[in-house]
Design an enzyme around this catalytic site. Structure first.
Site, PDB file in Angstrom:
ATOM      1  N   LYS A  77       9.348  -3.421   1.123  1.00  0.00           N
ATOM      2  CA  LYS A  77       9.012  -4.805   1.513  1.00  0.00           C
ATOM      3  C   LYS A  77      10.294  -5.628   1.561  1.00  0.00           C
ATOM      4  O   LYS A  77      11.161  -5.484   0.688  1.00  0.00           O
ATOM      5  CB  LYS A  77       8.023  -5.376   0.489  1.00  0.00           C
ATOM      6  CG  LYS A  77       7.501  -6.764   0.817  1.00  0.00           C
ATOM      7  CD  LYS A  77       6.473  -7.181  -0.235  1.00  0.00           C
ATOM      8  CE  LYS A  77       5.874  -8.553   0.034  1.00  0.00           C
ATOM      9  NZ  LYS A  77       4.891  -8.942  -0.993  1.00  0.00           N
ATOM     10  N   SER A 152       0.562 -10.548   0.852  1.00  0.00           N
ATOM     11  CA  SER A 152       1.747 -10.662   1.667  1.00  0.00           C
ATOM     12  C   SER A 152       2.433  -9.339   1.998  1.00  0.00           C
ATOM     13  O   SER A 152       3.257  -9.299   2.907  1.00  0.00           O
ATOM     14  CB  SER A 152       2.751 -11.569   0.962  1.00  0.00           C
ATOM     15  OG  SER A 152       3.175 -10.999  -0.254  1.00  0.00           O
ATOM     16  N   SER A 176      -0.842  -9.487  -3.747  1.00  0.00           N
ATOM     17  CA  SER A 176      -0.177  -9.111  -2.494  1.00  0.00           C
ATOM     18  C   SER A 176       0.057  -7.625  -2.257  1.00  0.00           C
ATOM     19  O   SER A 176       0.460  -7.249  -1.161  1.00  0.00           O
ATOM     20  CB  SER A 176       1.166  -9.821  -2.393  1.00  0.00           C
ATOM     21  OG  SER A 176       0.964 -11.092  -1.860  1.00  0.00           O
TER      22      SER A 176
HETATM   23  N1  GLN Z   1      -1.771 -14.545  -1.475  1.00  0.00           N
HETATM   24  C1  GLN Z   1      -1.244 -15.050  -2.708  1.00  0.00           C
HETATM   25  C2  GLN Z   1      -0.347 -16.226  -2.427  1.00  0.00           C
HETATM   26  O1  GLN Z   1      -0.290 -16.606  -1.316  1.00  0.00           O
HETATM   27  C3  GLN Z   1      -0.547 -13.968  -3.447  1.00  0.00           C
HETATM   28  C4  GLN Z   1       0.801 -13.712  -2.920  1.00  0.00           C
HETATM   29  C5  GLN Z   1       1.487 -12.586  -3.641  1.00  0.00           C
HETATM   30  O2  GLN Z   1       0.901 -11.872  -4.429  1.00  0.00           O
HETATM   31  N2  GLN Z   1       2.779 -12.488  -3.366  1.00  0.00           N
HETATM   32  O3  GLN Z   1       0.268 -16.765  -3.282  1.00  0.00           O
END
Ligand code: GLN
Length: 489
Positions: A77, A152, A176
């Protein structure tokens, strides 16, 4: 013979050890997959075919038996630092940036013999649930390219689901890794807080962030967890020990374990197909000898509120370092403060700005007690509740997300609806406990549905054992694979 890109890590290791195949062949086979599918899926921000072949050639001179991930292609990532590839966090502010060092998780993969294939797309700075917040491109779900892959870590999940790599690293701050794994029909795991070093993970919310694997099956997940886990002098929040027993319970199954289902799940906007998968999971748990009960968890929307206050507060502080001076994008302006303002104003995208504003607001004097402090207290309460629950039971089982993958563009104008797709995942980050998502079935539209298992702090081996048993029962990979005709290839 099966295609080279279909083998599990342990099967590949056997083949390398016997010399029936070499790393260059395997890496080339995966590069071909990337070539044919990437145009439709767009999982990668950058690929590194030449470096990958070079590395595979160097590996051919080494003994496969000494490296647990010998010749295994891995995608990373793009918020995890790599010294030979850019690390952009999918943000204009870091476009073209190359870190001077590798993240600990990356150097551990390399020391274990893995081959880096490239950097995967994400929501800018990992803020989002659909990978649509990337400054560079939209990644598509390999199961249906009109849908998002989740986020994400959407690029990592899509790359594994499309067969472009067998393994990818993601990061999980509020879900994420698990949410995109669920949307893409692959396995995704975050360990206990501190299990995997955060050194070299670009910080979003430091008290929640964890790096973890996205893989095709639970066994591969356990093998990668074992490699990347363990204490690291560069991250003082890492847990002691080397995290070596990831595979300790992998064949133990689920019989005799106490598994709890949260009460009142259906109240949380759960789709009918997801509910069916959940019912199937409960049936399987019962027939396989687990002792299934119900448990009261803190309200899921309370976890959500707590997460979004605290994570954004931490983000507003962490992202202060991107000021146009030390890293990446710099705008020209007549004064120093004008330069800061313009660099950040032009460098950050809308969602990142929203988070910085919200985070700064909840930390500002006058609101600190009402929001930040209150959320910290709620966090303590949630942690304590999970601790009590895990004094009594072994595993919590529930869907990873209330719905399967949603359409591209469907939620971009409604941040709260977007945030709601994390409703089942934030609890494990708040409490710092390990959780895994495994594919459990398909919706009537043919989209994957993920089940989440959660265990008490430090109990990754138990979690992986239970997930392995559930996976065997679901036989997801034998039954379902994404349909390549959808990708226009
Ligand atoms: N979707 C969540 C957010 O927008 C989690 C993001 C993540 O785990 N990096 O904060």
């Amino acid at each position: 013979m099966q295609p080279l890109t279909s083998y599990s890590i342990s099967r590949l290791q056997e083949m390398f050890a016997r010399g029936t195949v070499g790393p260059v062949e395997v890496v080339r086979a995966y590069l071909d997959e990337i070539d044919s599918k990437e145009g439709a899926v767009r999982a990668f921000i950058e690929t590194s075919p030449d470096q990958a072949i070079e590395r595979a050639k160097r590996l051919e001179r080494l003994d496969p038996k000494e490296y647990p991930l010998y010749g295994v292609p891995v995608a990373i990532k793009d918020n995890i630092c790599t010294s030979h590839l850019h690390t952009t966090c999918a943000s204009k502010i870091l476009a073209g940036y190359t870190p001077p060092y590798d993240a600990t998780a990356v150097s551990r993969l390399l020391d274990a013999g893995a081959v880096l294939m490239g950097k995967t797309n994400l929501d800018e700075f990992a803020m989002g649930s659909s990978t649509e917040n990337s400054a560079f491109q939209i990644t598509r779900n390999p199961w249906n390219t009109d849908c998002t892959p989740g986020g994400s870590s959407g690029g990592s999940a899509a790359a594994v689901a499309a067969g472009m790599v067998p393994v990818a690293l993601g990061s999980d701050t509020g879900g994420s890794i698990r949410q995109p794994a669920a949307f893409c029909g692959v396995v995704g795991m975050k360990g206990s807080y501190g299990r995997v070093s955060r050194y070299g993970l670009v910080a979003f919310a430091s008290s929640f962030d964890q790096i973890g694997p996205v893989t095709r099956d639970v066994m591969d997940c356990a093998i990668v967890m074992k490699v990347i886990s363990g204490h690291d002098a560069m991250d003082s929040t890492t847990l002691p020990g080397n995290g070596n027993d990831m595979l300790g319970s992998i064949d133990k199954g689920i019989a005799g374990l106490k598994v709890a289902i949260p009460a009142g799940m259906s109240g949380w906007g759960m789709d009918e197909d997801v509910r069916h998968s959940m019912d199937d999971t409960v049936k399987f748990l019962e027939t396989s000898g687990a002792r299934v009960s119900q448990v009261e968890l803190p309200d899921m929307d309370v976890s959500m509120a707590c997460y979004y206050v605290l994570a954004n507060a931490e983000a507003s502080s962490n992202l202060a370092r991107f000021d146009g001076v030390k890293y990446g994008y710099r705008a020209e302006a007549a004064t120093l403060s004008g330069m800061y303002r313009a660099s950040r104003g032009e460098g950050f995208g809308e969602e990142v700005k929203r988070r910085i504003l919200l985070g700064t607001y909840v930390l500002s004097s006058g609101y600190y007690d009402a929001y930040y402090l209150k959320a910290q207290n709620v966090r303590k309460m949630i942690r304590a509740r999970f601790q009590d629950v895990f004094d009594e039971i072994d595993i919590i089982a529930m869907p990873t997300t209330p719905t399967p993958a949603f359409g591209i563009g469907e939620k971009v104008d409604d941040p709260v609806a977007m945030y709601m797709s994390d409703i089942f995942t934030t609890g494990a980050n708040i409490a710092g406990i390990p959780a895994i998502s495994i594919p459990a079935g398909l919706s009537r539209e043919g989209l994957p549905i993920g089940m989440q298992l959660i265990a008490g702090a430090g109990r990754e081996a138990l979690l992986l054992g239970a997930a392995g048993a559930l996976e065997k029962n679901c036989r997801f990979r034998e039954r379902c694979l994404p349909d390549p005709r959808r990708w226009g290839v």
